[in-house]
Design an enzyme around this catalytic site. Structure first.
Site, short mmCIF file in Angstrom:
data_model
loop_
_atom_site.label_atom_id
_atom_site.label_comp_id
_atom_site.label_asym_id
_atom_site.label_seq_id
_atom_site.Cartn_x
_atom_site.Cartn_y
_atom_site.Cartn_z
N ARG A 39 0.37 -38.02 9.90
CA ARG A 39 1.40 -38.16 8.55
C ARG A 39 2.42 -38.83 8.65
NH1 ARG A 39 2.07 -31.88 5.97
NH2 ARG A 39 -0.63 -31.64 6.09
N ASP A 147 10.66 -27.42 -6.17
CA ASP A 147 10.06 -28.21 -4.35
C ASP A 147 10.44 -29.02 -3.94
OD1 ASP A 147 6.93 -27.90 -3.74
OD2 ASP A 147 8.25 -29.44 -2.19
#
Length: 277
Positions: A39, A147
């Site tokens: 990632r 978030d």
């Protein structure tokens, strides 16, 4: 070594995993080393850095504070769907909303989707609330989505989704609340402006000592987020969330989560559905 071939050493992984756990509460066991390497390769490419050691040093430097946000956008998991765990939305429309409407016929319901990802949950809630409002005069609502990831929050604000993502939404709701793109080479839909206007979004780290949210809420959804935390962190997060829940307000967890064995001010009324004590 070219930056696109960089490998994440155990030493650098340990530095990052300790930081991610300490600052964001997210567990990063050794089994996730390859995932983290994969990632974060995108960030090394973007910064044209030849090694993870250089990248980690940069993240921990005074100049790297902004990069931490980008890093966590890569690290955080953001799986979500419209009408995910649909029994919760059935319970809302059949029990919670009628009860609240009966108590206060011209009521305004405030709901928080904590860990909202790219907006599917807040907009599902908006559809459920809008359907109830269409049959109950005086009922109105607002939804806050929060978030950690700025990337998914921008998607939530834009509210544009591939058509295959909305297959699960009932046809009558699609007709009411989704707009098809005129560009049929890119089959997407967008949430109608009336629902987008009901939702607001903000970045929030569950590990903050307190949550700077604008209101107290009648309903809080925090589903499939706590599974990434250990039990001590789960307890702390739920207690901080509950400080923003109105008396007798409803709290929803994901189907694989529970409050068993932790000290929180919630009473279970159905599996994964609770009320503030």
């Amino acid at each position: 070594m070219a930056y696109y071939d960089a490998k994440l050493s155990k030493q650098d992984f340990d530095r990052l995993s300790a930081f991610i756990y300490g600052q964001y509460g997210i567990k990063m066991p050794e089994a996730k080393q390859i995932m983290l390497q994969s990632r974060l390769q995108k960030r090394l490419r973007a910064l044209q850095m030849p090694s993870f050691t250089q990248y980690v040093d940069y993240v921990f430097s005074p100049a790297g504070s902004e990069e931490v946000v980008h890093m966590m956008d890569m690290v955080s998991t953001n799986k979500t769907d419209f009408f995910r765990e649909s029994q919760h939305f059935d319970f809302l429309s059949q029990s919670v909303l009628p009860e609240m409407y009966e108590l206060n016929r011209r009521g305004f319901i405030k709901c928080w989707s904590a860990g909202c990802s790219s907006g599917e949950e807040p907009y599902t809630l908006a559809m459920v609330f809008a359907e109830f409002a269409s049959k109950h005069p005086g009922f109105d609502f607002s939804i806050l989505g929060s978030d950690l990831s700025t990337v998914v929050l921008q998607k939530a604000v834009t509210a544009i989704y591939p058509e295959e993502r909305v297959d699960i939404i009932p046809l009558e709701l699609k007709k009411k609340y989704l707009l098809k793109s005129k560009d049929r080479t890119k089959p997407t839909v967008r949430i109608v402006p009336e629902l987008r206007a009901k939702a607001s979004f903000m970045r929030l780290n569950f590990m903050d000592s307190s949550y700077n949210v604008p209101d107290n809420f009648d309903v809080i959804f925090c589903r499939n987020v706590l599974i990434y935390f250990d039990r001590q962190t789960q307890e702390a997060v739920i207690n901080k969330l509950c400080r923003h829940l109105k008396p007798n307000g409803y709290f929803f967890l994901g189907h694989s989560e529970s409050v068993t064995g932790i000290n929180v001010p919630l009473k279970q009324i159905k599996p994964t559905v609770f009320r503030l004590i």
